[in-house]
Write a protein that holds these residues in place. Structure first.
Motif, PDB file in Angstrom:
ATOM      1  N   LEU A  66       0.937  -1.408   0.209  1.00 53.75           N
ATOM      2  CA  LEU A  66      -0.223  -0.180  -0.052  1.00 53.75           C
ATOM      3  C   LEU A  66       0.764   1.575   0.180  1.00 53.75           C
ATOM      4  O   LEU A  66       1.782   1.024   0.773  1.00 53.75           O
ATOM      5  CB  LEU A  66      -0.799  -0.224   1.206  1.00 53.75           C
ATOM      6  N   LYS A  67       0.389   2.336  -0.665  1.00 51.16           N
ATOM      7  CA  LYS A  67       1.180   3.614  -0.971  1.00 51.16           C
ATOM      8  C   LYS A  67       0.580   4.554   0.292  1.00 51.16           C
ATOM      9  O   LYS A  67      -0.386   4.834   0.225  1.00 51.16           O
ATOM     10  CB  LYS A  67       0.905   4.383  -2.022  1.00 51.16           C
ATOM     11  N   LEU A  68       1.109   4.612   1.610  1.00 50.94           N
ATOM     12  CA  LEU A  68       0.299   4.968   2.440  1.00 50.94           C
ATOM     13  C   LEU A  68       1.792   6.424   3.241  1.00 50.94           C
ATOM     14  O   LEU A  68       3.486   5.546   2.711  1.00 50.94           O
ATOM     15  CB  LEU A  68       0.933   4.163   3.577  1.00 50.94           C
ATOM     16  N   ASN A  69       1.311   7.170   3.421  1.00 48.21           N
ATOM     17  CA  ASN A  69       1.830   8.449   4.170  1.00 48.21           C
ATOM     18  C   ASN A  69       2.283   8.973   5.560  1.00 48.21           C
ATOM     19  O   ASN A  69       0.548   8.626   6.117  1.00 48.21           O
ATOM     20  CB  ASN A  69       1.181  10.304   3.573  1.00 48.21           C
ATOM     21  N   GLU A  70       3.197   8.398   6.530  1.00 47.10           N
ATOM     22  CA  GLU A  70       3.065   8.362   7.387  1.00 47.10           C
ATOM     23  C   GLU A  70       2.491   9.815   8.244  1.00 47.10           C
ATOM     24  O   GLU A  70       1.914   9.329   9.322  1.00 47.10           O
ATOM     25  CB  GLU A  70       4.408   7.608   8.156  1.00 47.10           C
ATOM     26  N   GLY A  71       2.190  10.492   8.217  1.00 50.84           N
ATOM     27  CA  GLY A  71       2.335  11.841   8.373  1.00 50.84           C
ATOM     28  C   GLY A  71       0.233  11.922   8.175  1.00 50.84           C
ATOM     29  O   GLY A  71       0.334  12.924   8.939  1.00 50.84           O
ATOM     30  N   LEU A  72      -0.575  11.170   7.633  1.00 50.96           N
ATOM     31  CA  LEU A  72      -1.295  10.941   7.569  1.00 50.96           C
ATOM     32  C   LEU A  72      -2.729   9.743   7.846  1.00 50.96           C
ATOM     33  O   LEU A  72      -1.948   8.675   7.865  1.00 50.96           O
ATOM     34  CB  LEU A  72      -2.317  11.013   5.989  1.00 50.96           C
ATOM     35  N   LYS A  73      -3.577  10.192   8.709  1.00 49.26           N
ATOM     36  CA  LYS A  73      -4.560   8.771   8.754  1.00 49.26           C
ATOM     37  C   LYS A  73      -5.024   8.377   7.507  1.00 49.26           C
ATOM     38  O   LYS A  73      -5.093   8.613   6.597  1.00 49.26           O
ATOM     39  CB  LYS A  73      -5.742   9.610   9.416  1.00 49.26           C
ATOM     40  N   THR A  74      -5.476   7.059   7.772  1.00 45.77           N
ATOM     41  CA  THR A  74      -5.933   6.326   6.991  1.00 45.77           C
ATOM     42  C   THR A  74      -7.661   5.894   6.898  1.00 45.77           C
ATOM     43  O   THR A  74      -8.287   5.842   8.255  1.00 45.77           O
ATOM     44  CB  THR A  74      -5.315   4.733   7.192  1.00 45.77           C
ATOM     45  N   LEU A  75      -8.214   6.147   5.992  1.00 41.43           N
ATOM     46  CA  LEU A  75      -9.353   6.262   5.838  1.00 41.43           C
ATOM     47  C   LEU A  75      -9.522   4.235   5.081  1.00 41.43           C
ATOM     48  O   LEU A  75      -8.970   4.436   4.187  1.00 41.43           O
ATOM     49  CB  LEU A  75     -10.206   7.377   4.713  1.00 41.43           C
ATOM     50  N   MET A  76     -10.486   3.616   5.876  1.00 47.43           N
ATOM     51  CA  MET A  76     -10.698   2.163   4.956  1.00 47.43           C
ATOM     52  C   MET A  76     -12.178   2.600   4.771  1.00 47.43           C
ATOM     53  O   MET A  76     -13.129   2.584   4.832  1.00 47.43           O
ATOM     54  CB  MET A  76     -10.655   1.173   5.859  1.00 47.43           C
ATOM     55  N   ILE A  77     -12.646   2.094   3.069  1.00 46.49           N
ATOM     56  CA  ILE A  77     -13.934   3.008   2.438  1.00 46.49           C
ATOM     57  C   ILE A  77     -13.514   1.058   1.441  1.00 46.49           C
ATOM     58  O   ILE A  77     -12.877   0.998   1.079  1.00 46.49           O
ATOM     59  CB  ILE A  77     -13.849   3.213   0.608  1.00 46.49           C
ATOM     60  N   PHE A  78     -15.637   0.744   2.128  1.00 47.63           N
ATOM     61  CA  PHE A  78     -15.107  -0.822   1.856  1.00 47.63           C
ATOM     62  C   PHE A  78     -17.449  -0.869   1.674  1.00 47.63           C
ATOM     63  O   PHE A  78     -17.906  -0.882   2.541  1.00 47.63           O
ATOM     64  CB  PHE A  78     -14.822  -1.598   2.620  1.00 47.63           C
ATOM     65  N   GLY A  79     -17.567  -0.962  -0.057  1.00 50.07           N
ATOM     66  CA  GLY A  79     -18.931  -0.714   0.441  1.00 50.07           C
ATOM     67  C   GLY A  79     -19.801  -2.752   0.124  1.00 50.07           C
ATOM     68  O   GLY A  79     -20.432  -2.749  -0.323  1.00 50.07           O
ATOM     69  N   TYR A  92      -7.814  -3.632   8.651  1.00 46.55           N
ATOM     70  CA  TYR A  92      -8.423  -2.874   9.852  1.00 46.55           C
ATOM     71  C   TYR A  92      -6.994  -2.119  10.932  1.00 46.55           C
ATOM     72  O   TYR A  92      -7.646  -1.040  11.089  1.00 46.55           O
ATOM     73  CB  TYR A  92      -9.150  -4.295  10.292  1.00 46.55           C
ATOM     74  N   GLU A  93      -6.521  -2.399  10.643  1.00 43.10           N
ATOM     75  CA  GLU A  93      -5.185  -2.795  11.895  1.00 43.10           C
ATOM     76  C   GLU A  93      -4.777  -1.406  10.853  1.00 43.10           C
ATOM     77  O   GLU A  93      -4.510  -0.610  12.509  1.00 43.10           O
ATOM     78  CB  GLU A  93      -4.262  -3.628  11.713  1.00 43.10           C
ATOM     79  N   ILE A  94      -4.862  -0.785  10.112  1.00 38.12           N
ATOM     80  CA  ILE A  94      -3.194   0.341   9.994  1.00 38.12           C
ATOM     81  C   ILE A  94      -4.852   1.478   9.506  1.00 38.12           C
ATOM     82  O   ILE A  94      -4.335   2.583   9.098  1.00 38.12           O
ATOM     83  CB  ILE A  94      -2.988   0.375   8.677  1.00 38.12           C
ATOM     84  N   SER A  95      -6.119   1.409   9.741  1.00 38.30           N
ATOM     85  CA  SER A  95      -7.032   2.110   9.344  1.00 38.30           C
ATOM     86  C   SER A  95      -7.138   3.249  10.613  1.00 38.30           C
ATOM     87  O   SER A  95      -7.210   2.424  11.862  1.00 38.30           O
ATOM     88  CB  SER A  95      -8.135   1.604   8.564  1.00 38.30           C
ATOM     89  N   ASN A  96      -7.583   4.389  10.783  1.00 31.48           N
ATOM     90  CA  ASN A  96      -8.118   5.253  11.527  1.00 31.48           C
ATOM     91  C   ASN A  96      -9.969   5.045  11.355  1.00 31.48           C
ATOM     92  O   ASN A  96     -10.441   5.190  12.659  1.00 31.48           O
ATOM     93  CB  ASN A  96      -7.473   6.608  11.328  1.00 31.48           C
ATOM     94  N   LEU A  97     -10.186   5.274  10.408  1.00 28.54           N
ATOM     95  CA  LEU A  97     -11.436   5.259   9.823  1.00 28.54           C
ATOM     96  C   LEU A  97     -12.732   4.604   9.038  1.00 28.54           C
ATOM     97  O   LEU A  97     -11.817   4.349   7.708  1.00 28.54           O
ATOM     98  CB  LEU A  97     -12.401   7.093   9.936  1.00 28.54           C
ATOM     99  N   ALA A  98     -13.443   4.156   9.522  1.00 24.37           N
ATOM    100  CA  ALA A  98     -13.609   3.350   8.214  1.00 24.37           C
ATOM    101  C   ALA A  98     -15.115   3.753   7.416  1.00 24.37           C
ATOM    102  O   ALA A  98     -15.847   4.140   8.916  1.00 24.37           O
ATOM    103  CB  ALA A  98     -14.288   1.734   8.854  1.00 24.37           C
ATOM    104  N   ILE A  99     -15.686   3.293   6.611  1.00 22.18           N
ATOM    105  CA  ILE A  99     -16.592   4.123   5.625  1.00 22.18           C
ATOM    106  C   ILE A  99     -17.588   2.837   4.527  1.00 22.18           C
ATOM    107  O   ILE A  99     -16.236   2.585   3.762  1.00 22.18           O
ATOM    108  CB  ILE A  99     -15.884   5.210   4.897  1.00 22.18           C
TER     109      ILE A  99
END
Length: 360
Positions: free
Chosen positions: A181-194, A253-260
């Motif tokens: 995954l391409k992640l910026n360590e300084g930003l919070k992570t959103l998981m979006i799952f329909g 799930y483990e790396i996310s801060n918020l799930a939509i």
């Protein structure tokens, strides 16, 4: 040589019914006291998965009841009634061949026929209900069930004349190979799952937010559904990860801060397991509106926000994302609120009950 008791498993149509059933089977196999067989639907998710289990099975030509009022619904429901009659005969033959001594059902339309046959043959059956509001199959067959295991304790108010045991939902998330995954360590992570098929309305809303650069300051893991991947693949960039189907949900799930996400029973159970704050968007046409009841359960416990489909637009969801993620106290409080939700070891409780009452 110890005689093994045979259990007929039924439940499917969707992953929310099928995967908990396979989790129960996997746990019971560890006792080496049971053999298994299975009845499901040709059109359900089980048609692609049951071959992996190496057990006898029968797949029936049956679909769920069409609730709409139209000529098309009438024709489909008439066909369904004919398929139920044929399915009962085929299932009765399968029961006679396999000689199960008990039945375990996790609901869904594909469990309707085997439960009819079980009642006709007076074979005891157990049920697991995943949702906060019991499905129609559970409500029809609940009174004669030897026990109904509940995924959510608040479902008990709808099953007052039944034998019930709160167990929680079996969460079957295997440790798959990690995805890059391409992640910026300084930003919070959103998981979006329909959901496993993806959600048209959620995907459209997120696409608008990204296109208009309204949601720039977050990592995004966006699971769009396999059939939608080509449409949204071009959104992959920097810290935005578009995925068709994900086999590494534990990692996400483990790396996310918020799930939509939608509010299927298993998704809600996974959110509880990982204590992940969420914005839940219940599927408008879910059977008996059960996703709304699931979402309401988490909202009432202060772990989630809820948006109904009729209210959903990109401005509202952006407002709620910012409210939760940009206010550390709100996010911490939502995580803390999960501690008030009882999280029993569902597979241990279910398997222990079955072993103690039906292993010999």
């Amino acid at each position: 040589m110890t005689h093994k008791r045979k259990i007929l498993l039924c439940g499917g149509g969707t992953g929310g019914h099928y995967y908990p059933l396979m989790a129960i089977k996997e746990k019971l196999e560890s006792f080496s006291k049971f053999d298994f067989c299975y009845v499901g639907a040709k059109k359900g998710i089980e048609s692609k998965k049951i071959h992996e289990q190496n057990i006898p099975f029968k797949l029936l030509r049956i679909k769920g009841f069409q609730r709409g009022i139209s000529f098309k619904s009438f024709i489909r429901n008439f066909t369904m009634i004919m398929n139920v009659a044929v399915g009962c005969i085929k299932t009765l033959w399968f029961f006679k061949k396999e000689k199960p001594q008990m039945v375990i059902s996790t609901g869904g339309y594909s469990s309707f026929i085997p439960l009819i046959v079980a009642r006709f043959l007076r074979i005891p059956y157990l049920m697991h209900e995943q949702n906060s509001f019991p499905g129609i199959v559970t409500r029809i067959f609940s009174r004669k069930a030897k026990m109904i295991f509940l995924g959510f304790e608040n479902a008990s108010k709808f099953l007052k004349k039944s034998n019930i045991l709160f167990t929680g939902n079996p969460v079957l998330l295997k440790n798959s190979k990690k995805i890059q995954l391409k992640l910026n360590e300084g930003l919070k992570t959103l998981m979006i799952f329909g959901g496993s098929q993806g959600s048209l309305i959620i995907n459209k809303t997120i696409a608008k937010l990204i296109s208009e650069e309204l949601i720039k300051n977050f990592n995004i893991i966006w699971i769009v559904g396999e059939k939608n991947y080509e449409k949204y693949e071009s959104f992959n960039r920097d810290n935005i990860n578009v995925i068709g189907y994900c086999n590494s949900m534990s990692q996400v799930y483990e790396i996310s801060n918020l799930a939509i996400t939608r509010a299927g029973a298993m998704t809600v159970s996974e959110l509880i397991k990982f204590k992940l704050p969420s914005i839940l968007i219940p599927l408008k046409y879910s059977a008996e509106n059960h996703q709304f009841f699931n979402a309401q359960f988490l909202k009432s416990n202060g772990c989630s926000d809820l948006i109904e489909e009729k209210e959903l637009d990109h401005n509202l969801i952006l407002e709620k994302i910012n409210k939760i993620c940009l206010n550390g106290e709100i996010e911490k409080k939502m995580i803390s609120n999960y501690n008030s939700i009882e999280r029993p070891n569902s597979l241990l409780i279910i398997s222990k009950f079955i072993e103690e009452n039906y292993a010999s």
